[in-house]
Design a protein around this motif. Structure first.
Motif, PDB file in Angstrom:
ATOM      1  N   PRO A  50     -35.985 -59.250  35.046  1.00  0.00           N
ATOM      2  CA  PRO A  50     -34.730 -58.574  35.420  1.00  0.00           C
ATOM      3  C   PRO A  50     -33.484 -59.403  35.076  1.00  0.00           C
ATOM      4  N   ILE A  51     -33.595 -60.728  35.179  1.00  0.00           N
ATOM      5  CA  ILE A  51     -32.479 -61.595  34.797  1.00  0.00           C
ATOM      6  C   ILE A  51     -32.227 -61.469  33.297  1.00  0.00           C
ATOM      7  N   LEU A  52     -33.299 -61.528  32.506  1.00  0.00           N
ATOM      8  CA  LEU A  52     -33.158 -61.387  31.047  1.00  0.00           C
ATOM      9  C   LEU A  52     -32.578 -60.024  30.674  1.00  0.00           C
ATOM     10  N   HIS A  53     -33.039 -58.972  31.349  1.00  0.00           N
ATOM     11  CA  HIS A  53     -32.526 -57.621  31.064  1.00  0.00           C
ATOM     12  C   HIS A  53     -31.041 -57.521  31.398  1.00  0.00           C
ATOM     13  N   ALA A  54     -30.638 -58.116  32.511  1.00  0.00           N
ATOM     14  CA  ALA A  54     -29.211 -58.108  32.886  1.00  0.00           C
ATOM     15  C   ALA A  54     -28.392 -58.899  31.871  1.00  0.00           C
ATOM     16  N   MET A  55     -28.931 -60.017  31.416  1.00  0.00           N
ATOM     17  CA  MET A  55     -28.217 -60.822  30.416  1.00  0.00           C
ATOM     18  C   MET A  55     -28.110 -60.068  29.088  1.00  0.00           C
ATOM     19  N   GLU A  56     -29.155 -59.317  28.772  1.00  0.00           N
ATOM     20  CA  GLU A  56     -29.120 -58.494  27.557  1.00  0.00           C
ATOM     21  C   GLU A  56     -28.067 -57.392  27.700  1.00  0.00           C
ATOM     22  N   LYS A  57     -28.042 -56.752  28.851  1.00  0.00           N
ATOM     23  CA  LYS A  57     -27.067 -55.693  29.113  1.00  0.00           C
ATOM     24  C   LYS A  57     -25.637 -56.231  29.030  1.00  0.00           C
ATOM     25  N   ASP A  58     -25.447 -57.477  29.470  1.00  0.00           N
ATOM     26  CA  ASP A  58     -24.123 -58.114  29.441  1.00  0.00           C
ATOM     27  C   ASP A  58     -23.762 -58.653  28.054  1.00  0.00           C
ATOM     28  N   GLY A  59     -24.700 -58.541  27.119  1.00  0.00           N
ATOM     29  CA  GLY A  59     -24.417 -58.991  25.756  1.00  0.00           C
ATOM     30  C   GLY A  59     -24.562 -60.488  25.550  1.00  0.00           C
ATOM     31  N   LEU A  60     -25.256 -61.167  26.454  1.00  0.00           N
ATOM     32  CA  LEU A  60     -25.431 -62.615  26.343  1.00  0.00           C
ATOM     33  C   LEU A  60     -26.640 -62.999  25.503  1.00  0.00           C
ATOM     34  N   VAL A  61     -27.660 -62.154  25.526  1.00  0.00           N
ATOM     35  CA  VAL A  61     -28.862 -62.366  24.710  1.00  0.00           C
ATOM     36  C   VAL A  61     -29.229 -61.054  24.025  1.00  0.00           C
ATOM     37  N   THR A  62     -29.971 -61.199  22.967  1.00  0.00           N
ATOM     38  CA  THR A  62     -30.503 -60.027  22.272  1.00  0.00           C
ATOM     39  C   THR A  62     -32.022 -60.164  22.234  1.00  0.00           C
ATOM     40  N   LYS A  63     -32.709 -59.047  22.241  1.00  0.00           N
ATOM     41  CA  LYS A  63     -34.175 -59.041  22.311  1.00  0.00           C
ATOM     42  C   LYS A  63     -34.762 -58.486  21.014  1.00  0.00           C
ATOM     43  N   HIS A  64     -35.846 -59.104  20.556  1.00  0.00           N
ATOM     44  CA  HIS A  64     -36.627 -58.516  19.481  1.00  0.00           C
ATOM     45  C   HIS A  64     -38.108 -58.722  19.816  1.00  0.00           C
ATOM     46  N   GLU A  65     -38.915 -57.819  19.318  1.00  0.00           N
ATOM     47  CA  GLU A  65     -40.340 -57.870  19.622  1.00  0.00           C
ATOM     48  C   GLU A  65     -41.114 -58.346  18.413  1.00  0.00           C
ATOM     49  N   LYS A  66     -42.189 -59.082  18.689  1.00  0.00           N
ATOM     50  CA  LYS A  66     -43.037 -59.621  17.626  1.00  0.00           C
ATOM     51  C   LYS A  66     -44.482 -59.578  18.120  1.00  0.00           C
ATOM     52  N   VAL A  67     -45.383 -59.215  17.257  1.00  0.00           N
ATOM     53  CA  VAL A  67     -46.801 -59.202  17.622  1.00  0.00           C
ATOM     54  C   VAL A  67     -47.347 -60.616  17.482  1.00  0.00           C
ATOM     55  N   THR A  68     -47.870 -61.135  18.590  1.00  0.00           N
ATOM     56  CA  THR A  68     -48.439 -62.479  18.624  1.00  0.00           C
ATOM     57  C   THR A  68     -49.811 -62.385  19.280  1.00  0.00           C
ATOM     58  N   ASP A  69     -50.832 -62.833  18.575  1.00  0.00           N
ATOM     59  CA  ASP A  69     -52.209 -62.770  19.089  1.00  0.00           C
ATOM     60  C   ASP A  69     -52.575 -61.358  19.521  1.00  0.00           C
ATOM     61  N   GLY A  70     -52.136 -60.356  18.761  1.00  0.00           N
ATOM     62  CA  GLY A  70     -52.458 -58.964  19.034  1.00  0.00           C
ATOM     63  C   GLY A  70     -51.659 -58.332  20.157  1.00  0.00           C
ATOM     64  N   LYS A  71     -50.710 -59.074  20.725  1.00  0.00           N
ATOM     65  CA  LYS A  71     -49.889 -58.558  21.815  1.00  0.00           C
ATOM     66  C   LYS A  71     -48.426 -58.540  21.383  1.00  0.00           C
ATOM     67  N   ILE A  72     -47.687 -57.576  21.923  1.00  0.00           N
ATOM     68  CA  ILE A  72     -46.252 -57.524  21.645  1.00  0.00           C
ATOM     69  C   ILE A  72     -45.561 -58.488  22.600  1.00  0.00           C
ATOM     70  N   ARG A  73     -44.839 -59.427  22.010  1.00  0.00           N
ATOM     71  CA  ARG A  73     -44.101 -60.409  22.814  1.00  0.00           C
ATOM     72  C   ARG A  73     -42.609 -60.182  22.592  1.00  0.00           C
ATOM     73  N   LYS A  74     -41.855 -60.181  23.675  1.00  0.00           N
ATOM     74  CA  LYS A  74     -40.400 -60.000  23.606  1.00  0.00           C
ATOM     75  C   LYS A  74     -39.739 -61.367  23.526  1.00  0.00           C
ATOM     76  N   TYR A  75     -38.967 -61.567  22.467  1.00  0.00           N
ATOM     77  CA  TYR A  75     -38.226 -62.811  22.279  1.00  0.00           C
ATOM     78  C   TYR A  75     -36.746 -62.560  22.515  1.00  0.00           C
ATOM     79  N   TYR A  76     -36.086 -63.535  23.109  1.00  0.00           N
ATOM     80  CA  TYR A  76     -34.664 -63.425  23.417  1.00  0.00           C
ATOM     81  C   TYR A  76     -33.909 -64.560  22.727  1.00  0.00           C
ATOM     82  N   SER A  77     -32.790 -64.201  22.107  1.00  0.00           N
ATOM     83  CA  SER A  77     -31.918 -65.173  21.450  1.00  0.00           C
ATOM     84  C   SER A  77     -30.509 -65.009  21.990  1.00  0.00           C
ATOM     85  N   ALA A  78     -29.777 -66.118  22.040  1.00  0.00           N
ATOM     86  CA  ALA A  78     -28.389 -66.068  22.503  1.00  0.00           C
ATOM     87  C   ALA A  78     -27.532 -65.362  21.451  1.00  0.00           C
ATOM     88  N   THR A  79     -26.614 -64.549  21.918  1.00  0.00           N
ATOM     89  CA  THR A  79     -25.641 -63.886  21.041  1.00  0.00           C
ATOM     90  C   THR A  79     -24.427 -64.797  20.890  1.00  0.00           C
TER      91      THR A  79
END
Length: 102
Positions: A50-79
């Motif tokens: 929820p903290i990451l989602h709020a930070m994403e909503k506020d434009g502080l981080v951006t999320k992208h998904e990547k398949v790792t070991d057959g699972k979708i992993r959400k990665y966050y980077s600072a904007t």
């Protein structure tokens, strides 16, 4: 009562910590939970996301998904906004630390 106050205070520290690492390289939840635990914060992914989602909503981080070991992993980077906020937080934290240590 004190726990609630400390949680509110530490939330800001946690967000700064997240921005610091998300600026360096993309982070994902499980890694960030472990990193925070190494610094004495007790947190589950159910609290962190929820903290990451709020930070994403506020434009502080951006999320992208990547398949790792057959699972979708959400990665966050600072904007750009997140990096600017981090820089301001560093200045304010330095001023505060100097003041409370004097």
């Amino acid at each position: 009562m004190e726990d609630k106050v400390l949680r509110k205070l530490f939330l800001g520290f946690i967000q700064i910590h997240i921005l610091h690492h998300a600026k360096e390289e993309p982070i994902y939840g499980a890694w960030m939970v472990q990193e925070l635990q190494e610094h004495g914060y007790t947190m589950s992914s159910g609290t962190l996301y929820p903290i990451l989602h709020a930070m994403e909503k506020d434009g502080l981080v951006t999320k992208h998904e990547k398949v790792t070991d057959g699972k979708i992993r959400k990665y966050y980077s600072a904007t750009i906004k997140g990096i600017k906020v981090l820089e301001e937080a560093r200045v304010k934290a330095s001023e505060l630390i100097k003041e409370i240590n004097d």
